[in-house]
Design a protein around this motif. Sequence first.
Motif, PDB file in Angstrom:
ATOM      1  N   GLU A  20       0.918  -1.124   0.151  1.00 38.23           N
ATOM      2  CA  GLU A  20       0.004  -0.187   0.021  1.00 38.23           C
ATOM      3  C   GLU A  20       0.782   1.285   0.047  1.00 38.23           C
ATOM      4  OE1 GLU A  20      -2.780   0.019   3.080  1.00 38.23           O
ATOM      5  OE2 GLU A  20      -3.770  -1.959   2.433  1.00 38.23           O
ATOM      6  N   ILE A  21       2.115   0.818   0.058  1.00 39.07           N
ATOM      7  CA  ILE A  21       3.059   2.411   0.153  1.00 39.07           C
ATOM      8  C   ILE A  21       3.105   2.905  -1.278  1.00 39.07           C
ATOM      9  CG2 ILE A  21       5.416   2.948   0.500  1.00 39.07           C
ATOM     10  CD1 ILE A  21       5.507   0.927   2.496  1.00 39.07           C
ATOM     11  N   CYS A  22       2.929   4.225  -1.517  1.00 37.61           N
ATOM     12  CA  CYS A  22       3.120   4.963  -2.571  1.00 37.61           C
ATOM     13  C   CYS A  22       4.240   6.046  -2.312  1.00 37.61           C
ATOM     14  CB  CYS A  22       1.966   5.791  -2.927  1.00 37.61           C
ATOM     15  SG  CYS A  22       1.992   6.853  -4.458  1.00 37.61           S
ATOM     16  N   PRO A  23       5.551   5.860  -2.900  1.00 40.26           N
ATOM     17  CA  PRO A  23       6.713   6.500  -2.702  1.00 40.26           C
ATOM     18  C   PRO A  23       6.449   8.159  -2.955  1.00 40.26           C
ATOM     19  CG  PRO A  23       7.307   4.745  -3.991  1.00 40.26           C
ATOM     20  CD  PRO A  23       5.679   4.484  -3.948  1.00 40.26           C
ATOM     21  N   SER A  24       5.411   8.539  -3.999  1.00 40.43           N
ATOM     22  CA  SER A  24       5.210   9.950  -4.103  1.00 40.43           C
ATOM     23  C   SER A  24       4.751  10.756  -2.997  1.00 40.43           C
ATOM     24  CB  SER A  24       4.458  10.200  -5.420  1.00 40.43           C
ATOM     25  OG  SER A  24       3.322   9.561  -5.372  1.00 40.43           O
ATOM     26  N   ASP A  25       4.031   9.894  -1.895  1.00 39.27           N
ATOM     27  CA  ASP A  25       3.519  10.327  -0.733  1.00 39.27           C
ATOM     28  C   ASP A  25       4.519  10.708   0.325  1.00 39.27           C
ATOM     29  OD1 ASP A  25       0.900   9.872  -1.748  1.00 39.27           O
ATOM     30  OD2 ASP A  25       0.873   8.013  -0.684  1.00 39.27           O
ATOM     31  N   PHE A  26       5.824  10.278   0.106  1.00 45.85           N
ATOM     32  CA  PHE A  26       6.953  10.841   1.063  1.00 45.85           C
ATOM     33  C   PHE A  26       7.565  12.174   0.449  1.00 45.85           C
ATOM     34  CE2 PHE A  26       5.954   6.510   1.745  1.00 45.85           C
ATOM     35  CZ  PHE A  26       6.151   6.284   3.015  1.00 45.85           C
ATOM     36  N   GLY A  27       7.649  13.062   1.305  1.00 46.72           N
ATOM     37  CA  GLY A  27       7.962  14.240   1.179  1.00 46.72           C
ATOM     38  C   GLY A  27       9.480  14.660   0.733  1.00 46.72           C
ATOM     39  N   LEU A  28      10.592  14.098   1.057  1.00 49.42           N
ATOM     40  CA  LEU A  28      11.959  14.068   0.709  1.00 49.42           C
ATOM     41  C   LEU A  28      12.272  13.211  -0.481  1.00 49.42           C
ATOM     42  CD1 LEU A  28      13.351  14.214   4.423  1.00 49.42           C
ATOM     43  CD2 LEU A  28      12.250  16.112   3.206  1.00 49.42           C
ATOM     44  N   ASP A  29      12.999  13.751  -1.186  1.00 54.23           N
ATOM     45  CA  ASP A  29      13.483  13.168  -2.518  1.00 54.23           C
ATOM     46  C   ASP A  29      14.224  11.903  -2.229  1.00 54.23           C
ATOM     47  OD1 ASP A  29      12.647  15.105  -3.999  1.00 54.23           O
ATOM     48  OD2 ASP A  29      14.258  16.088  -4.268  1.00 54.23           O
ATOM     49  N   SER A  30      15.257  12.041  -1.041  1.00 51.94           N
ATOM     50  CA  SER A  30      16.037  10.728  -1.116  1.00 51.94           C
ATOM     51  C   SER A  30      15.061   9.312  -0.416  1.00 51.94           C
ATOM     52  CB  SER A  30      17.052  11.003  -0.102  1.00 51.94           C
ATOM     53  OG  SER A  30      16.712  11.339   1.052  1.00 51.94           O
ATOM     54  N   VAL A  31      14.328   9.855   0.454  1.00 59.36           N
ATOM     55  CA  VAL A  31      13.393   8.964   1.066  1.00 59.36           C
ATOM     56  C   VAL A  31      12.481   8.186  -0.037  1.00 59.36           C
ATOM     57  CG1 VAL A  31      11.453   8.480   2.848  1.00 59.36           C
ATOM     58  CG2 VAL A  31      13.299   9.973   3.271  1.00 59.36           C
ATOM     59  N   GLN A  32      11.894   9.295  -1.044  1.00 62.03           N
ATOM     60  CA  GLN A  32      11.155   8.540  -2.139  1.00 62.03           C
ATOM     61  C   GLN A  32      11.901   7.573  -2.888  1.00 62.03           C
ATOM     62  OE1 GLN A  32       9.711  11.471  -5.014  1.00 62.03           O
ATOM     63  NE2 GLN A  32       8.226  12.323  -3.298  1.00 62.03           N
ATOM     64  N   LYS A  33      13.315   7.941  -3.253  1.00 61.03           N
ATOM     65  CA  LYS A  33      14.130   6.828  -3.728  1.00 61.03           C
ATOM     66  C   LYS A  33      14.580   5.743  -3.029  1.00 61.03           C
ATOM     67  CE  LYS A  33      15.930  10.682  -6.791  1.00 61.03           C
ATOM     68  NZ  LYS A  33      17.045  11.652  -6.576  1.00 61.03           N
ATOM     69  N   GLY A  34      14.590   6.122  -1.526  1.00 61.68           N
ATOM     70  CA  GLY A  34      14.963   4.930  -0.877  1.00 61.68           C
ATOM     71  C   GLY A  34      13.993   3.918  -0.575  1.00 61.68           C
ATOM     72  N   ILE A  35      12.595   4.399  -0.463  1.00 65.57           N
ATOM     73  CA  ILE A  35      11.319   3.337  -0.538  1.00 65.57           C
ATOM     74  C   ILE A  35      11.241   2.833  -1.803  1.00 65.57           C
ATOM     75  CG2 ILE A  35       8.963   3.622  -0.635  1.00 65.57           C
ATOM     76  CD1 ILE A  35       9.621   4.069   2.093  1.00 65.57           C
ATOM     77  N   ILE A  36      11.329   3.136  -2.831  1.00 71.13           N
ATOM     78  CA  ILE A  36      11.544   2.591  -4.316  1.00 71.13           C
ATOM     79  C   ILE A  36      12.282   1.294  -4.090  1.00 71.13           C
ATOM     80  CG2 ILE A  36      11.814   2.643  -6.918  1.00 71.13           C
ATOM     81  CD1 ILE A  36      10.784   5.611  -6.449  1.00 71.13           C
ATOM     82  N   ARG A  37      13.711   1.825  -3.726  1.00 65.63           N
ATOM     83  CA  ARG A  37      14.767   0.659  -3.867  1.00 65.63           C
ATOM     84  C   ARG A  37      14.419  -0.570  -2.649  1.00 65.63           C
ATOM     85  NH1 ARG A  37      21.103   2.092  -3.548  1.00 65.63           N
ATOM     86  NH2 ARG A  37      22.005  -0.178  -3.106  1.00 65.63           N
ATOM     87  N   PHE A  38      13.922   0.016  -1.491  1.00 70.55           N
ATOM     88  CA  PHE A  38      13.609  -0.964  -0.645  1.00 70.55           C
ATOM     89  C   PHE A  38      12.537  -1.841  -1.110  1.00 70.55           C
ATOM     90  CE2 PHE A  38      11.330  -2.051   3.273  1.00 70.55           C
ATOM     91  CZ  PHE A  38      12.264  -2.634   3.890  1.00 70.55           C
ATOM     92  N   LEU A  39      11.323  -1.303  -1.641  1.00 73.53           N
ATOM     93  CA  LEU A  39      10.321  -2.180  -2.103  1.00 73.53           C
ATOM     94  C   LEU A  39      10.771  -3.220  -3.160  1.00 73.53           C
ATOM     95  CD1 LEU A  39       7.620   0.553  -2.067  1.00 73.53           C
ATOM     96  CD2 LEU A  39       7.951  -1.374  -0.367  1.00 73.53           C
ATOM     97  N   LYS A  40      11.576  -2.550  -4.009  1.00 75.53           N
ATOM     98  CA  LYS A  40      12.088  -3.749  -5.080  1.00 75.53           C
ATOM     99  C   LYS A  40      12.880  -4.933  -4.444  1.00 75.53           C
ATOM    100  CE  LYS A  40      12.643  -0.422  -9.004  1.00 75.53           C
ATOM    101  NZ  LYS A  40      13.598   0.322  -9.645  1.00 75.53           N
ATOM    102  N   GLU A  41      13.680  -4.527  -3.549  1.00 74.19           N
ATOM    103  CA  GLU A  41      14.416  -5.645  -2.575  1.00 74.19           C
ATOM    104  C   GLU A  41      13.723  -6.279  -1.823  1.00 74.19           C
ATOM    105  OE1 GLU A  41      18.021  -3.466  -1.512  1.00 74.19           O
ATOM    106  OE2 GLU A  41      18.355  -2.817  -3.604  1.00 74.19           O
ATOM    107  N   HIS A  42      12.645  -5.734  -1.226  1.00 74.25           N
ATOM    108  CA  HIS A  42      11.890  -6.453  -0.047  1.00 74.25           C
ATOM    109  C   HIS A  42      10.440  -6.607  -0.155  1.00 74.25           C
ATOM    110  CE1 HIS A  42      15.523  -4.799   1.788  1.00 74.25           C
ATOM    111  NE2 HIS A  42      15.563  -5.790   2.485  1.00 74.25           N
ATOM    112  N   ALA A  43       9.947  -6.462  -1.379  1.00 82.18           N
ATOM    113  CA  ALA A  43       8.528  -6.647  -1.518  1.00 82.18           C
ATOM    114  C   ALA A  43       8.304  -8.151  -1.309  1.00 82.18           C
ATOM    115  CB  ALA A  43       8.226  -6.110  -3.197  1.00 82.18           C
ATOM    116  N   ILE A  44       6.886  -8.279  -0.977  1.00 83.72           N
ATOM    117  CA  ILE A  44       6.397  -9.929  -0.780  1.00 83.72           C
ATOM    118  C   ILE A  44       6.263 -10.504  -2.105  1.00 83.72           C
ATOM    119  CG2 ILE A  44       4.375 -11.044  -0.179  1.00 83.72           C
ATOM    120  CD1 ILE A  44       3.911  -8.572   1.813  1.00 83.72           C
TER     121      ILE A  44
END
Length: 174
Positions: free
Chosen positions: A150-174
């Motif tokens: 349910e996480i949408c990276p664009s809902d996160f306000g800081l650029d690096s956190v958005q990019k970090g979320i994308i990377r984390f989800l790619k590596e840790h998605a179910i």
Amino acid sequence: MHPLELFKYCPRCGSSHFEERNEKAKKCTDCGFVYYFNPSAATVAFILNPQRELLVCRRAKEPAKGTLDLPGGFLDMYETAEDGVGREVKEETGLCVSKTSYLFSLPNTYLYSGFLVHTLDMFFLCLVDDCTSVKAMDDVAETCWMPLNEICPSDFGLDSVQKGIIRFLKEHAI
């Protein structure tokens, strides 16, 4: 504007003869001191509960007030990144980090009091002692546990956190 343009006087001797040496440094022509403008160190925590939901915070302050974020913040002097991420998690959520695992880093900029701070954000996977005692504290307005799907990276306000979320989800998605 390059951040070094804001530094008008030599921090060592106070001279106004503080001139650009290159895009990373200024040099005082009076005392010879060279100042290198380097990024500030910051940390970001990924914390998963037993249901594999991610701890998400809402920012209580600018920049990006009201947007989603992850626990973390700037390191203090003489502090390791591991100690710093644990301290920030405790300050912002009340949770005690029992283990940290470094994941990756991303460069970022952070507007603070009208000054653009260049940062190097270090991302950690953090285990906490007890997920049930989470509460919003310090510069966090609220916290919640969010399923990874349910996480949408664009809902996160800081650029690096958005990019970090994308990377984390790619590596840790179910």
